[in-house]
Write a protein that holds these residues in place. Structure first.
Motif, PDB file in Angstrom:
ATOM      1  N   ALA A  47       7.222  11.596  -5.805  1.00  0.00           N
ATOM      2  CA  ALA A  47       6.507  10.697  -4.834  1.00  0.00           C
ATOM      3  C   ALA A  47       7.391  11.055  -3.215  1.00  0.00           C
ATOM      4  O   ALA A  47       8.654  11.429  -3.340  1.00  0.00           O
ATOM      5  N   ASN A  57       1.311   5.782  -1.472  1.00  0.00           N
ATOM      6  CA  ASN A  57       0.959   6.565  -2.478  1.00  0.00           C
ATOM      7  C   ASN A  57       1.950   6.790  -3.518  1.00  0.00           C
ATOM      8  O   ASN A  57       3.147   6.883  -3.452  1.00  0.00           O
ATOM      9  N   ARG A  58       1.776   6.412  -4.940  1.00  0.00           N
ATOM     10  CA  ARG A  58       2.520   6.389  -6.164  1.00  0.00           C
ATOM     11  C   ARG A  58       2.926   7.660  -6.693  1.00  0.00           C
ATOM     12  O   ARG A  58       3.738   7.860  -7.483  1.00  0.00           O
ATOM     13  N   THR A  74       0.729  -1.263  -0.023  1.00  0.00           N
ATOM     14  CA  THR A  74       0.037   0.071   0.042  1.00  0.00           C
ATOM     15  C   THR A  74       0.979   1.220   0.010  1.00  0.00           C
ATOM     16  O   THR A  74       2.117   1.467   0.457  1.00  0.00           O
ATOM     17  N   ASN A 130       4.570  -0.182   2.660  1.00  0.00           N
ATOM     18  CA  ASN A 130       4.755  -0.026   1.281  1.00  0.00           C
ATOM     19  C   ASN A 130       6.091  -0.623   0.528  1.00  0.00           C
ATOM     20  O   ASN A 130       6.361  -0.208  -0.585  1.00  0.00           O
ATOM     21  N   ASN A 138       6.414   6.639   1.432  1.00  0.00           N
ATOM     22  CA  ASN A 138       5.113   6.193   1.144  1.00  0.00           C
ATOM     23  C   ASN A 138       5.012   5.329  -0.108  1.00  0.00           C
ATOM     24  O   ASN A 138       3.947   4.693  -0.316  1.00  0.00           O
TER      25      ASN A 138
END
Length: 135
Positions: A26, A8-9, A6, A93, A30
């Motif tokens: 990014a 944030n790309r 999981t 992540n 994350n």
């Protein structure tokens, strides 16, 4: 089977013509990926990020198990130019965290320019070696 990553790309900047590679803007802590590289200090207790407030993000988010693991693995710390891999612990992540201790550019008197270049090259080489070992 490995758990689903999981995170944030970030924002896509550019994709290679064959679609195999992407450049993204990014936050590394994350970003969902196989492994993240953590530029750290000798004692491996902080991230040497230039981003204010991110100094402890990579080592704090996984929980206290990471700090204990690193201390047991390298009780005398990580020499400049070296790298070591740890499990992600509570981080969701990535599957691995590669910790590397780079040269200190703030203390320019600490070493010569050639030495610092070699130490930085050693960091990149050791990170790639750790990644290919697939720990």
């Amino acid at each position: 089977m490995r758990p689903h990553l999981t995170g944030n790309r970030g924002r896509l900047i550019r994709r290679s013509p064959d679609g195999r590679y992407e450049i993204r803007l990014a936050i590394m802590a994350n970003f969902p990926c196989e492994a993240i590289a953590n530029a750290t200090n000798t004692l491996m207790i902080l991230n040497t990020s230039a981003r204010r407030g991110a100094e402890f993000r990579i080592v704090d988010d996984p929980g206290s198990g990471l700090s204990r693991y690193l201390h047991n693995l390298r009780p005398h710390g990580l020499r400049i130019g070296d790298a070591v891999t740890s499990p992600p612990f509570k981080s969701t992540n990535c599957y691995h965290i590669i910790h590397t201790n780079g040269p200190n550019y703030k203390d320019k008197w600490y070493g010569s320019r050639a030495l610092m270049k070699q130490q930085l090259a050693d960091c990149y080489r050791r990170c790639l070696e750790e990644a290919f070992e697939g720990k």
